[in-house]
Design a protein around this motif. Structure first.
Motif, short mmCIF file in Angstrom:
data_model
loop_
_atom_site.label_atom_id
_atom_site.label_comp_id
_atom_site.label_asym_id
_atom_site.label_seq_id
_atom_site.Cartn_x
_atom_site.Cartn_y
_atom_site.Cartn_z
N ASN A 280 -3.57 2.53 -3.20
CA ASN A 280 -3.35 3.87 -2.64
C ASN A 280 -2.04 4.50 -3.08
O ASN A 280 -1.28 5.01 -2.26
N TYR A 281 -1.77 4.45 -4.37
CA TYR A 281 -0.63 5.18 -4.92
C TYR A 281 -1.16 6.06 -6.06
O TYR A 281 -2.25 5.84 -6.58
N LYS A 282 -0.38 7.05 -6.45
CA LYS A 282 -0.80 7.96 -7.52
C LYS A 282 0.23 7.96 -8.65
O LYS A 282 1.43 8.02 -8.41
N VAL B 206 0.85 -1.18 0.00
CA VAL B 206 0.00 0.00 0.00
C VAL B 206 0.89 1.24 0.00
O VAL B 206 1.99 1.23 0.56
N HIS B 207 0.44 2.29 -0.66
CA HIS B 207 1.16 3.58 -0.74
C HIS B 207 2.53 3.43 -1.41
O HIS B 207 3.43 4.24 -1.14
N GLU B 208 2.69 2.46 -2.28
CA GLU B 208 3.96 2.28 -2.97
C GLU B 208 3.74 2.44 -4.47
O GLU B 208 2.99 1.69 -5.09
N HIS B 209 4.40 3.43 -5.05
CA HIS B 209 4.31 3.66 -6.49
C HIS B 209 4.86 2.45 -7.24
O HIS B 209 5.77 1.77 -6.74
#
Length: 304
Positions: free
Chosen positions: A239-241, A206-209
């Protein structure tokens, strides 16, 4: 079947105490007897207490005699505890029937237990983020947890993307291991990284490009471990952008790259990760991976 459940905090401090209390209440509503560790809400900087406090919580969980010892939340903190954990006590607890359950930072504990004792733990929900959500907990997550609790769970299934459908049935058997990619990568080169050959590794984050996911996979690839697996199963990466500099570089790019580097099949879509819908998986147990068309199954049952 109603069970004794011990809830403890081995990683980050619980900031949303209301969520954990809701989770405990829901577990009790399901008929379980729930005990909250006395330091579950302790705070020391970003941690759920200093190292000694969290080690003591793990020890109490192992000595609790509970059927399930489940974490309040993940976050960070377990890797700094690995040299001091009493693995013999944890192994004895598992042998007596305690199932240690969690995800995210708990990956460090799970793989260290596998590496040092050969015992299996469970990748599954956390009390706060899963049972403690506002609204109703995810039905599949809760059903899988109940199967874990009463011992009736025999496997997990999901549907692959159309592009991954196999023309011929594929079967593989081996030790299931892995978990959160960032935490697992942090174990590389340490005594707490399992040396599993011929296994089935599952990964999520999670939260990892995507470029960071590829960088971590590259490190695991260079250790030689990925080349020794019978299959790689990817859960949810969320949850990455994307950023303008990506120029088309995306998660699928990483998956395609990984497939070009290993002989083992790489499957995606496993319902596990930092998402509401998650199955429960026995980390360190022998499982059978079966894929027919788009239907994929991880089966353990009496194979443990």
């Amino acid at each position: 079947m109603n069970q004794r459940i011990y809830v403890f905090s081995p990683s980050s401090a619980v900031r949303d105490k209301a969520a954990v209390r809701r989770g405990v209440a829901r577990l009790k509503a399901l008929g379980h007897e729930v005990e909250l560790d006395p330091d579950a809400f302790t705070t020391h900087m970003r941690f759920a207490g200093d190292d000694a406090t969290r080690l003591a919580a793990i020890s109490r969980a192992a000595k609790s005699g509970a059927a399930i010892a489940i974490i309040t939340r993940g976050g960070y903190g377990l890797t700094r505890l690995l040299p001091a954990i009493d693995y013999k006590a944890v192994a004895k607890a598992i042998d007596r029937g305690t199932k240690f359950v969690g995800l995210s930072d708990f990956t460090a504990f799970q793989n260290a237990v596998l590496a040092t004792t050969g015992r299996a733990t469970w990748a599954g929900p956390a009390v706060g983020e899963d049972f403690g959500v506002e609204g109703e907990p995810d039905d599949i997550m809760q059903a899988c947890f109940e199967e874990l609790a009463d011992g009736t769970g025999e496997g997990a299934g999901w549907q692959l993307p159309k592009a991954e459908a196999v023309a011929k049935p594929m079967h593989a058997e081996g030790i299931l291991w892995g978990g959160n990619l960032a935490v697992l990568t942090a174990l590389a080169g340490t005594p707490w990284m399992p040396r599993v050959a011929g296994g089935i590794v599952f990964l999520e984050d999670v939260h990892e490009h995507p470029y960071r996911i590829e960088r971590m996979l590259t490190q695991l690839l260079y250790t030689g471990l990925l080349a020794k697996q019978k299959a790689i199963v990817l859960g949810r990466f969320t949850n990455y952008k994307a950023v303008p500099n990506d120029k088309g570089f995306k998660l699928q790019t990483v998956v395609d790259w990984l497939r070009s580097k290993v002989k083992a099949p790489v499957f995606t879509g496993l319902p596990f990760g930092h998402v509401p819908t998650k199955v429960a998986l026995p980390v360190g147990a022998k499982v059978h991976l079966s894929v027919e068309g788009r239907d994929a199954f991880l089966i353990w049952g009496n194979r443990r």
